[in-house]
Design an enzyme around this catalytic site. Structure first.
Site, PDB file in Angstrom:
ATOM      1  N   ASP A  98       0.790  -0.988   0.011  1.00 35.64           N
ATOM      2  CA  ASP A  98       0.038   0.443  -0.328  1.00 35.64           C
ATOM      3  C   ASP A  98       0.873   1.409   0.198  1.00 35.64           C
ATOM      4  O   ASP A  98       1.886   1.735   1.013  1.00 35.64           O
ATOM      5  CB  ASP A  98      -0.120  -0.094   1.207  1.00 35.64           C
ATOM      6  N   HIS A  99       0.798   1.793  -0.420  1.00 34.47           N
ATOM      7  CA  HIS A  99       1.528   3.913  -0.748  1.00 34.47           C
ATOM      8  C   HIS A  99       3.128   3.533  -0.933  1.00 34.47           C
ATOM      9  O   HIS A  99       3.223   3.994  -0.066  1.00 34.47           O
ATOM     10  CB  HIS A  99       1.054   4.181   0.506  1.00 34.47           C
ATOM     11  N   SER A 151     -11.572   4.413   2.515  1.00 41.13           N
ATOM     12  CA  SER A 151     -12.511   4.160   1.992  1.00 41.13           C
ATOM     13  C   SER A 151     -13.746   3.302   3.223  1.00 41.13           C
ATOM     14  O   SER A 151     -14.621   3.042   2.928  1.00 41.13           O
ATOM     15  CB  SER A 151     -13.231   3.178   0.647  1.00 41.13           C
ATOM     16  N   SER A 152     -12.805   3.661   4.156  1.00 36.08           N
ATOM     17  CA  SER A 152     -14.020   2.934   5.794  1.00 36.08           C
ATOM     18  C   SER A 152     -14.990   4.254   5.419  1.00 36.08           C
ATOM     19  O   SER A 152     -14.940   5.429   5.136  1.00 36.08           O
ATOM     20  CB  SER A 152     -13.167   2.950   6.182  1.00 36.08           C
ATOM     21  N   HIS A 179      -9.624   4.733  -2.337  1.00 36.82           N
ATOM     22  CA  HIS A 179      -9.109   4.575  -1.080  1.00 36.82           C
ATOM     23  C   HIS A 179      -9.197   5.570   0.169  1.00 36.82           C
ATOM     24  O   HIS A 179     -10.680   6.432  -0.195  1.00 36.82           O
ATOM     25  CB  HIS A 179      -7.196   5.762  -0.934  1.00 36.82           C
ATOM     26  N   HIS A 186      -8.175  10.102   4.434  1.00 39.10           N
ATOM     27  CA  HIS A 186      -7.019   8.581   5.064  1.00 39.10           C
ATOM     28  C   HIS A 186      -7.772   9.153   6.839  1.00 39.10           C
ATOM     29  O   HIS A 186      -7.882   9.947   6.552  1.00 39.10           O
ATOM     30  CB  HIS A 186      -5.494   8.737   5.059  1.00 39.10           C
TER      31      HIS A 186
HETATM   32 ZN   LIG Z   1      -4.410   5.003   1.045  1.00 38.11          ZN
END
Ligand SMILES: [Zn+2]
Length: 349
Positions: free
Chosen positions: A83-84, A225-226, A223, A189
């Site tokens: 991730d990232h 996306s909680s 991203h 985020h």
């Molecule tokens: Zn992210």
């Protein structure tokens, strides 16, 4: 089942018209929670580790745990994703470990904080694509800049500062040959994404739909996306936590995204909330307990519940047995001989 190519997993999701959750991990309990949920819902899954996670757990511990997950769950296709990634070197080191997918986040400079130029982003992403595809590894790129900071990564601004421009998204996809494209549509985020339930002024689903119209076969990634549900916030605050009221991305907006080309949905915060809430509950209700298993077990169970729910909501549930994994060496050949396309289909405006 060996770890599978994320490209294969996303191509299958596109065929089936569903999305696949990408869940972050730092330790054994989180990996187990994801696998318990995948098994229960019969879901293919993306497990991902940030640079912070790789540092926290140490590369080898974390990767061996993923290998154990694959060995113990032969019926579940698992893609292991960086991730990232902040640089070519970070992506290269993940590939050396055996990750089957990497994100080169060239939207920021190597410091993971300063927004980069379009040209810099194309250049570093293209280099990672060439290197990764030769080895059968999938690449996700990012165009536009996400809001907020997570694990020390992020520009820190509002999600609205650098919304993705659809024309630039097309140019970026053409110039880099990425397999999946992360776009910025107002999300951030971390837990604090929106100050009220988001509407079209802050969560730009119209931009996502415009990008999908131009790039109808490109796998889009959401991203930050909680959903940051209220019950998980309440669970923490009820037992002494101090979270300020906040809103995430509603599941119905994610489902709208899935109907418009979103194939990978990153979820981390919801799992963090579930774990913390469960641990606080044990501490508050039974302060005499001191065996870590007494709170790690409910924590793992709480995360499993959230992950299983998302798997069902994203539509990946029930699809674990749809396909046999293509060996990574065959995927590499596919990129080389053109059977796996790296040029997007672009629709006219
Ligand atoms: Zn992210």
């Amino acid at each position: 089942m060996p770890l599978v190519s994320m490209r294969q997993l996303l191509d299958e999701a596109a065929k089936g018209g569903y999305g696949v959750g990408a869940f972050n991990v730092n330790d054994m309990e989180q990996i187990q929670a994801i696998m318990m949920a995948a098994k229960e819902t019969r879901s293919p899954v993306i497990v991902q580790a940030s640079r912070g996670a790789r540092q926290f757990a140490e590369d080898l511990y974390l990767f061996r745990l993923i290998q154990a997950a694959a060995e113990l769950n032969p019926e579940i296709p698992i893609a292991m994703h960086q991730d990232h990634g902040n640089s070519f070197e970070t992506c290269k080191s993940a590939i050396a470990l055996g990750y089957t997918s990497v994100m080169m986040d060239g939207s920021l400079k190597e410091d993971g904080k300063t927004p980069s130029s379009f040209e810099e982003n194309v250049d570093v992403t293209r280099r990672v694509v060439d290197y990764a595809h030769e080895r059968g590894v999938t690449v996700e790129g990012e165009i536009g800049v996400l809001g907020g900071v997570e694990d020390g990564h992020g520009a820190g601004g509002s999600g609205l500062d650098h919304i993705t421009d659809p024309d630039q998204a097309v140019e970026f996809a053409e110039k880099t040959g990425v397999d999946a494209l992360a776009i910025a549509i107002g999300t951030s985020h971390g837990a604090y994404k929106f100050t009220k339930k988001p509407d079209g002024s802050v969560l730009k689903m119209d931009v996502l739909i415009a990008i999908h119209k131009r790039l109808p076969h490109t796998h889009l990634v959401m991203h930050g996306s909680s959903s940051v549900p209220k019950d998980l916030q309440d669970e923490i605050n009820k037992d002494g936590g101090k979270l300020n009221e906040t809103w995430g991305v509603p599941v119905e907006e994610i489902q709208l995204g899935i109907r418009n080309g979103v194939r990978k949905i990153n979820v981390d915060t919801d799992n963090r909330l579930a774990i913390t809430g469960a641990i606080r509950k044990v501490f508050a209700e039974t302060p005499e307990k001191f065996d870590p298993r007494d709170y790690l077990k409910p924590a793992r169970e709480a995360m499993k519940k959230v992950v299983a729910l998302r798997m069902t909501q994203f539509g990946q549930a029930g699809h674990a047995g749809d396909y046999a994994p293509i060996p990574i060496t065959e995927i590499a050949k596919g990129y080389a001989n053109g059977t796996l396309s790296t040029q997007p289909l672009v629709a006219a405006k």
